[in-house]
Design a protein around this motif. Structure first.
Motif, PDB file in Angstrom:
ATOM      1  N   ALA B   5       0.837  -1.188   0.000  1.00  0.00           N
ATOM      2  CA  ALA B   5       0.000   0.000   0.000  1.00  0.00           C
ATOM      3  C   ALA B   5       0.877   1.245   0.000  1.00  0.00           C
ATOM      4  O   ALA B   5       2.007   1.231   0.502  1.00  0.00           O
ATOM      5  CB  ALA B   5      -0.905  -0.001   1.228  1.00  0.00           C
ATOM      6  N   ILE B   6       0.365   2.325  -0.553  1.00  0.00           N
ATOM      7  CA  ILE B   6       1.022   3.636  -0.473  1.00  0.00           C
ATOM      8  C   ILE B   6       0.405   4.365   0.715  1.00  0.00           C
ATOM      9  O   ILE B   6      -0.794   4.666   0.706  1.00  0.00           O
ATOM     10  CB  ILE B   6       0.792   4.423  -1.775  1.00  0.00           C
ATOM     11  N   ALA B  25       2.299   8.103  -6.885  1.00  0.00           N
ATOM     12  CA  ALA B  25       1.678   7.069  -7.722  1.00  0.00           C
ATOM     13  C   ALA B  25       1.364   7.620  -9.101  1.00  0.00           C
ATOM     14  O   ALA B  25       1.175   8.831  -9.268  1.00  0.00           O
ATOM     15  CB  ALA B  25       0.382   6.567  -7.073  1.00  0.00           C
ATOM     16  N   GLU B  26       1.315   6.700 -10.058  1.00  0.00           N
ATOM     17  CA  GLU B  26       0.932   7.040 -11.424  1.00  0.00           C
ATOM     18  C   GLU B  26      -0.225   6.141 -11.857  1.00  0.00           C
ATOM     19  O   GLU B  26      -0.202   4.931 -11.593  1.00  0.00           O
ATOM     20  CB  GLU B  26       2.119   6.821 -12.372  1.00  0.00           C
ATOM     21  N   MET B  27      -1.234   6.746 -12.476  1.00  0.00           N
ATOM     22  CA  MET B  27      -2.383   5.991 -12.994  1.00  0.00           C
ATOM     23  C   MET B  27      -2.542   6.414 -14.444  1.00  0.00           C
ATOM     24  O   MET B  27      -2.866   7.570 -14.710  1.00  0.00           O
ATOM     25  CB  MET B  27      -3.629   6.367 -12.200  1.00  0.00           C
ATOM     26  N   ASN B  28      -2.295   5.502 -15.384  1.00  0.00           N
ATOM     27  CA  ASN B  28      -2.248   5.881 -16.804  1.00  0.00           C
ATOM     28  C   ASN B  28      -1.263   7.050 -16.944  1.00  0.00           C
ATOM     29  O   ASN B  28      -0.134   6.935 -16.489  1.00  0.00           O
ATOM     30  CB  ASN B  28      -3.647   6.228 -17.323  1.00  0.00           C
ATOM     31  N   ASP B  29      -1.666   8.183 -17.507  1.00  0.00           N
ATOM     32  CA  ASP B  29      -0.730   9.305 -17.648  1.00  0.00           C
ATOM     33  C   ASP B  29      -1.000  10.395 -16.604  1.00  0.00           C
ATOM     34  O   ASP B  29      -0.645  11.562 -16.808  1.00  0.00           O
ATOM     35  CB  ASP B  29      -0.754   9.867 -19.064  1.00  0.00           C
ATOM     36  N   TYR B  30      -1.615  10.012 -15.504  1.00  0.00           N
ATOM     37  CA  TYR B  30      -1.862  10.948 -14.409  1.00  0.00           C
ATOM     38  C   TYR B  30      -0.972  10.619 -13.217  1.00  0.00           C
ATOM     39  O   TYR B  30      -0.571   9.476 -13.025  1.00  0.00           O
ATOM     40  CB  TYR B  30      -3.338  10.898 -13.970  1.00  0.00           C
ATOM     41  N   PHE B  32      -0.371  11.216  -8.870  1.00  0.00           N
ATOM     42  CA  PHE B  32      -0.850  11.591  -7.549  1.00  0.00           C
ATOM     43  C   PHE B  32       0.364  12.131  -6.786  1.00  0.00           C
ATOM     44  O   PHE B  32       1.356  11.428  -6.634  1.00  0.00           O
ATOM     45  CB  PHE B  32      -1.441  10.379  -6.831  1.00  0.00           C
ATOM     46  N   VAL B  52      -6.889  18.657  -9.459  1.00  0.00           N
ATOM     47  CA  VAL B  52      -7.627  18.302  -8.239  1.00  0.00           C
ATOM     48  C   VAL B  52      -6.778  18.539  -7.002  1.00  0.00           C
ATOM     49  O   VAL B  52      -5.600  18.146  -6.960  1.00  0.00           O
ATOM     50  CB  VAL B  52      -8.089  16.826  -8.296  1.00  0.00           C
ATOM     51  N   MET B  96      -3.069  16.449  -1.298  1.00  0.00           N
ATOM     52  CA  MET B  96      -2.771  15.605  -2.446  1.00  0.00           C
ATOM     53  C   MET B  96      -3.289  16.306  -3.693  1.00  0.00           C
ATOM     54  O   MET B  96      -4.390  16.861  -3.694  1.00  0.00           O
ATOM     55  CB  MET B  96      -3.429  14.235  -2.330  1.00  0.00           C
ATOM     56  N   VAL B  98      -3.926  15.790  -7.891  1.00  0.00           N
ATOM     57  CA  VAL B  98      -4.043  14.828  -8.984  1.00  0.00           C
ATOM     58  C   VAL B  98      -4.111  15.608 -10.284  1.00  0.00           C
ATOM     59  O   VAL B  98      -4.942  16.509 -10.430  1.00  0.00           O
ATOM     60  CB  VAL B  98      -5.304  13.945  -8.833  1.00  0.00           C
ATOM     61  N   GLU B  99      -3.231  15.267 -11.217  1.00  0.00           N
ATOM     62  CA  GLU B  99      -3.184  15.984 -12.492  1.00  0.00           C
ATOM     63  C   GLU B  99      -2.341  15.174 -13.469  1.00  0.00           C
ATOM     64  O   GLU B  99      -1.642  14.249 -13.079  1.00  0.00           O
ATOM     65  CB  GLU B  99      -2.590  17.393 -12.291  1.00  0.00           C
ATOM     66  N   PRO B 100      -2.415  15.514 -14.754  1.00  0.00           N
ATOM     67  CA  PRO B 100      -1.621  14.763 -15.730  1.00  0.00           C
ATOM     68  C   PRO B 100      -0.119  14.904 -15.446  1.00  0.00           C
ATOM     69  O   PRO B 100       0.342  15.938 -14.961  1.00  0.00           O
ATOM     70  CB  PRO B 100      -1.978  15.425 -17.070  1.00  0.00           C
TER      71      PRO B 100
END
Lengths: 121, 121
Positions: B5-6, B25-30, B32, B52, B96, B98-100
């Motif tokens: 877990a992070i 963390a990275e989710m697709n090209d986004y 955190f 965000v 936190m 969240v952005e590309p």
């Protein structure tokens, strides 16, 4: 422009169904969804996208075919696209999911737990 | 695959600089990013993307030219692309974002607060 904060506790107070994601925000073509979960979900994967789980309250286990991740409040995990997983929570757990708009909660595994998509709260 | 877990608290313990986003963390090209903020940031906007903000600890004000949003822990806000904003925190606040991937913290307003991009913790 609406200058109101999105308050997670307030949003969670407005629904009680389990495994029924409620959208609270959109960022570009991504959505932030709050979900109350309890019990075992179905095995599934999302072939086209990663998926982020953030635990806000309670404990969530995410089972994989080759391991398990336990998430406590203040913890997150990125499920890589195409990787089979099954969320399980012994007691009610409140989570936030971040993923592209249009992703169905059960992925390619349609079941009685497949929720209506794009429901806002 | 890494089944850890992070943990936000653990990640925050590893840096102290203000206005210096750390990718967790990275989710697709986004991405955190966790950030510790205190004081006044610079006015800026991100012409190509929404952004965000989620407050994890402390209180964050996000000033706009025509209003202000106050975020407490457990609250989030989506800043629409192209909208000028200035984050302000009277005391240290943990957030936190969240952005590309590739978005610079000061947008088009380069300043001494412009942080190195894509720094992981």
């Amino acid at each position: 422009m609406n200058f109101s904060a999105i308050n997670f506790k307030d949003k969670f107070s407005k629904f009680s169904e389990h495994w029924s994601p409620r959208v609270v925000a959109e960022m570009n073509d991504y959505q932030f969804k709050l979900v109350k979960v309890e019990g075992e979900f179905v095995w599934h994967d999302h072939p086209d996208t990663d998926e982020v789980f953030i635990v806000l309250d309670g404990i969530l286990n995410i089972e994989f075919r080759e391991g398990v991740v336990t998430l406590n409040p203040g913890e997150m995990f990125v499920i890589p696209k195409g990787v089979e997983h099954r969320p399980v929570a012994e007691s009610e757990c409140k989570i936030m999911i971040v993923e592209p708009k249009g992703v169905v909660n059960t992925g390619d595994s349609e079941s009685e737990l497949t929720a209506e998509n794009d429901v806002w709260v």
